[in-house]
Write a protein that holds these residues in place. Structure first.
Motif, PDB file in Angstrom:
ATOM      1  N   SER A 189       0.809  -1.224   0.000  1.00  0.00           N
ATOM      2  CA  SER A 189       0.000   0.000   0.000  1.00  0.00           C
ATOM      3  C   SER A 189       0.842   1.274   0.000  1.00  0.00           C
ATOM      4  O   SER A 189       0.536   2.220  -0.721  1.00  0.00           O
ATOM      5  CB  SER A 189      -0.951  -0.002   1.208  1.00  0.00           C
ATOM      6  OG  SER A 189      -0.214   0.066   2.419  1.00  0.00           O
ATOM      7  N   SER A 190       1.880   1.317   0.810  1.00  0.00           N
ATOM      8  CA  SER A 190       2.715   2.531   0.878  1.00  0.00           C
ATOM      9  C   SER A 190       4.143   2.129   1.239  1.00  0.00           C
ATOM     10  O   SER A 190       4.611   2.357   2.358  1.00  0.00           O
ATOM     11  CB  SER A 190       2.156   3.506   1.920  1.00  0.00           C
ATOM     12  OG  SER A 190       2.926   4.690   1.961  1.00  0.00           O
ATOM     13  N   PRO A 191       4.851   1.539   0.282  1.00  0.00           N
ATOM     14  CA  PRO A 191       6.165   0.962   0.603  1.00  0.00           C
ATOM     15  C   PRO A 191       7.240   1.980   0.978  1.00  0.00           C
ATOM     16  O   PRO A 191       8.157   1.657   1.733  1.00  0.00           O
ATOM     17  CB  PRO A 191       6.541   0.222  -0.676  1.00  0.00           C
ATOM     18  CG  PRO A 191       5.740   0.876  -1.759  1.00  0.00           C
ATOM     19  CD  PRO A 191       4.465   1.286  -1.114  1.00  0.00           C
ATOM     20  N   VAL A 192       7.153   3.196   0.443  1.00  0.00           N
ATOM     21  CA  VAL A 192       8.180   4.213   0.746  1.00  0.00           C
ATOM     22  C   VAL A 192       7.536   5.550   1.100  1.00  0.00           C
ATOM     23  O   VAL A 192       7.963   6.601   0.645  1.00  0.00           O
ATOM     24  CB  VAL A 192       9.170   4.398  -0.427  1.00  0.00           C
ATOM     25  CG1 VAL A 192      10.123   3.242  -0.530  1.00  0.00           C
ATOM     26  CG2 VAL A 192       8.410   4.606  -1.739  1.00  0.00           C
ATOM     27  N   GLY A 193       6.513   5.496   1.938  1.00  0.00           N
ATOM     28  CA  GLY A 193       5.864   6.731   2.359  1.00  0.00           C
ATOM     29  C   GLY A 193       6.826   7.653   3.085  1.00  0.00           C
ATOM     30  O   GLY A 193       7.864   7.222   3.608  1.00  0.00           O
ATOM     31  N   ASP A 194       6.487   8.928   3.135  1.00  0.00           N
ATOM     32  CA  ASP A 194       7.367   9.920   3.769  1.00  0.00           C
ATOM     33  C   ASP A 194       7.424   9.769   5.282  1.00  0.00           C
ATOM     34  O   ASP A 194       8.382  10.209   5.914  1.00  0.00           O
ATOM     35  CB  ASP A 194       6.875  11.337   3.453  1.00  0.00           C
ATOM     36  CG  ASP A 194       7.181  11.757   2.030  1.00  0.00           C
ATOM     37  OD1 ASP A 194       7.748  10.960   1.265  1.00  0.00           O
ATOM     38  OD2 ASP A 194       6.840  12.912   1.668  1.00  0.00           O
ATOM     39  N   GLY A 195       6.378   9.196   5.900  1.00  0.00           N
ATOM     40  CA  GLY A 195       6.259   9.175   7.348  1.00  0.00           C
ATOM     41  C   GLY A 195       7.232   8.224   8.024  1.00  0.00           C
ATOM     42  O   GLY A 195       7.869   7.379   7.390  1.00  0.00           O
ATOM     43  N   GLY A 196       7.326   8.371   9.346  1.00  0.00           N
ATOM     44  CA  GLY A 196       8.218   7.507  10.099  1.00  0.00           C
ATOM     45  C   GLY A 196       7.974   7.605  11.586  1.00  0.00           C
ATOM     46  O   GLY A 196       7.012   8.229  12.038  1.00  0.00           O
ATOM     47  N   GLN A 197       8.873   6.971  12.346  1.00  0.00           N
ATOM     48  CA  GLN A 197       8.746   6.929  13.792  1.00  0.00           C
ATOM     49  C   GLN A 197      10.101   7.135  14.449  1.00  0.00           C
ATOM     50  O   GLN A 197      11.142   7.076  13.783  1.00  0.00           O
ATOM     51  CB  GLN A 197       8.149   5.583  14.235  1.00  0.00           C
ATOM     52  CG  GLN A 197       6.660   5.613  14.475  1.00  0.00           C
ATOM     53  CD  GLN A 197       6.285   6.585  15.585  1.00  0.00           C
ATOM     54  OE1 GLN A 197       7.109   6.999  16.392  1.00  0.00           O
ATOM     55  NE2 GLN A 197       5.023   6.981  15.612  1.00  0.00           N
ATOM     56  N   TRP A 198      10.096   7.357  15.771  1.00  0.00           N
ATOM     57  CA  TRP A 198      11.334   7.651  16.482  1.00  0.00           C
ATOM     58  C   TRP A 198      12.378   6.555  16.312  1.00  0.00           C
ATOM     59  O   TRP A 198      13.556   6.828  16.060  1.00  0.00           O
ATOM     60  CB  TRP A 198      11.056   7.877  17.966  1.00  0.00           C
ATOM     61  CG  TRP A 198      12.305   8.159  18.730  1.00  0.00           C
ATOM     62  CD1 TRP A 198      13.057   7.277  19.449  1.00  0.00           C
ATOM     63  CD2 TRP A 198      12.998   9.412  18.808  1.00  0.00           C
ATOM     64  NE1 TRP A 198      14.161   7.880  19.987  1.00  0.00           N
ATOM     65  CE2 TRP A 198      14.150   9.213  19.600  1.00  0.00           C
ATOM     66  CE3 TRP A 198      12.755  10.684  18.300  1.00  0.00           C
ATOM     67  CZ2 TRP A 198      15.053  10.227  19.895  1.00  0.00           C
ATOM     68  CZ3 TRP A 198      13.654  11.696  18.590  1.00  0.00           C
ATOM     69  CH2 TRP A 198      14.783  11.469  19.376  1.00  0.00           C
TER      70      TRP A 198
END
Length: 510
Positions: A189-198
């Motif tokens: 669905s979103s293999p390289v989305g901009d978002g992330g986590q700590w």
């Protein structure tokens, strides 16, 4: 000018609308008193659901016409129609009292806020901006800088490459799953989305380090990332189908060529990233960074990105941060669907394959807020994750559950709990920012100062104010130092984590 003269003033519209909507609310209460399930008494077996639904499965045109006729018969409703159909809903329903109360005044504030206010522009890199805004405070103190930014684009480049590899490895791990299974579809669905986590930031900094923004500034596609994201997503989906086909082949030569094929795919991703973001500095080769400090003294620094980042754990920098080693920070979350004092993780969520997993220590809100207050008292900025779009105004920079009165506007009650919003997919972590101050009255936090990454044009010179109630309802994560939570909370880090599926709301990336 004529159009302006014939327009009803906003203040008049708002006042009359509020009067009419309140009368509608009272009228509705008179006609339709609320009934709870306990008010019904059933003799024998309760009726089947199909019986209860009889005659109510479609939309009645006659009923809709009657509703409209009754609604528009009242001139005050027609005034409400004129107001709500010709103006922004939020302008009509904004609480004046809330906008007055939500001030940028705080009695506990970190002594050194990083500058300048940053701007992620048209990209989803908030987590990289929030984390580097935390990191930069210690570096600015070390090098006596008046203004400073770390390169968010540098981490963005390596994150995209790592996510591409992470996705392809997970595709190979799941070749026995049907293509239309929920897991594989989620991976696609979103293999390289901009978002992330700590924890994803921690992986990147540990492997690739950090560089000053002046040495790797934003390209156009870092600031406007959607086109690059679409291209990479299409390519990786195509690559995923290719790898699945090869992995299921009965030809040994085809299967044995999988590693080389995957490497070729990654090399093509690297090409796209390099051409669209620019070639990044090598993580292990020294760069030369030259600047004037706040006193006007010239300084030249030669370090590799990895060594530059390692300074954040050096004793002199740790002392500048009040004894905090940023590499030891970890995530508290508040997810009332799950038991507190429990370690949580999300299956197959990450960026660096085989790297630090994403983990959360689930705690109640008083525990989270107490840790945040303690961090701010020590002079430390706090990375946090929230659902920024709820009950907020980005222009005013206000996050307040009382900001909009939808009940008054439409005579409806929106009363889901935090757990219910998560279960209904009404809410999730959508944005990361930084806490830099808090106002405390009689030992209780009242409002918080928030450093955003939407430029100084938003809020008050780039800073937002968040009420304590909004924090209770829409803040899900805070990244804290182990020293500011109890031994009981620290022990949770040693638990075997409870694994949530990839599609769980906690799998949302800020």
């Amino acid at each position: 000018m004529g159009a302006n003269e014939s327009k009803i003033p906003d203040a008049v519209i708002t006042a009359k609308l509020a009067e009419r909507l309140r009368s509608m609310e009272l009228e509705n209460q008179r006609r339709s008193p609320s009934l709870d399930e306990k008010d019904y008494v059933y003799v024998g077996e309760q009726p089947a659901l199909s019986t209860l639904r009889a005659g109510s499965s479609d939309v009645s045109i006659d009923a809709a016409e009657d509703w409209q006729k009754e609604l528009l018969a009242d001139p005050k409703n027609r005034l409400a129609l004129a107001a709500l159909s010709s103006n922004s809903l939020t302008n009509i329903l904004t609480s004046r009292a809330a906008t007055i109360a939500d001030t940028q005044t705080f009695n506990i504030k970190i002594p050194f806020e990083g500058t300048p206010v940053t701007n992620q522009r048209s990209s989803g890199r908030c987590w990289l901006f929030a984390s580097t805004n935390v990191f930069r405070v210690a570096l600015m103190q070390k090098y006596k800088l008046k203004e400073f930014e770390l390169s968010q684009a540098y981490l963005f480049f390596w994150d995209k490459l790592e996510k591409a590899n992470y996705m392809l490895e997970n595709i190979l791990d799941t070749v026995d799953e049907p293509l239309d299974s929920r897991l594989v579809q989620e991976l696609l669905s979103s293999p390289v989305g901009d978002g992330g986590q700590w924890d994803m930031v921690a992986n990147l900094v540990s492997k690739y380090g950090l560089v000053p923004q002046s040495l790797y500034p934003d390209s156009y596609n870092a600031q406007n990332s959607s086109a690059m994201g679409r291209l990479l997503t299409t390519k990786l989906r195509e690559d995923a189908l290719c790898l699945r086909t090869m992995a299921k082949s009965k030809n040994p030569a085809t299967r044995s060529s999988l590693p080389a094929t995957k490497e070729k795919m990654l090399r093509e991703v690297h090409l796209i990233l390099t051409l669209m973001l620019g070639p990044p500095p090598s993580p292990n080769k020294k760069f030369t960074w030259q600047f004037y400090d706040r006193d006007g003294a010239f300084t030249s620094v030669e370090l590799s990105p990895v060594d530059f980042a390692a300074q954040l754990s050096k004793p002199n920098v740790v002392r500048a941060l009040g004894g905090t080693d940023v590499s030891r920070l970890f995530s508290l979350v508040n997810d009332p669907r799950h038991e507190y004092l429990r370690l949580l993780t999300v299956e197959r969520l990450g960026n660096v394959y085989g790297g630090r997993p994403i983990t959360y220590v689930n705690v109640d809100m008083p525990t989270m807020k107490a840790a945040c207050v303690a961090m701010i008292k020590r002079g430390l900025p706090v990375f946090f994750g929230c659902d920024v779009g709820k009950s907020s105004d980005s222009d005013m920079g206000i996050m307040d559950t009382e900001l909009y009165d939808y009940g008054l506007g439409f005579n409806i009650s929106l009363g889901m709990s935090k757990a219910e919003r998560l279960m209904a997919r009404e809410s999730a972590m959508t944005h990361a920012m930084v806490l830099t101050a808090v106002h405390v009255v009689d030992g209780k936090s009242v409002r918080w100062r928030v450093e955003n990454s939407w430029s100084k044009e938003r809020g008050t010179e780039g800073y937002f104010v968040m009420t304590d109630k909004w924090m209770d309802e829409f803040v899900y994560q805070a990244v804290v130092d182990p020293a500011f939570v109890s031994e009981e909370v620290n022990k949770v880090l040693k638990q075997e984590p409870k694994a949530l599926p990839l599609w769980d709301p906690l799998g949302a990336l800020a």
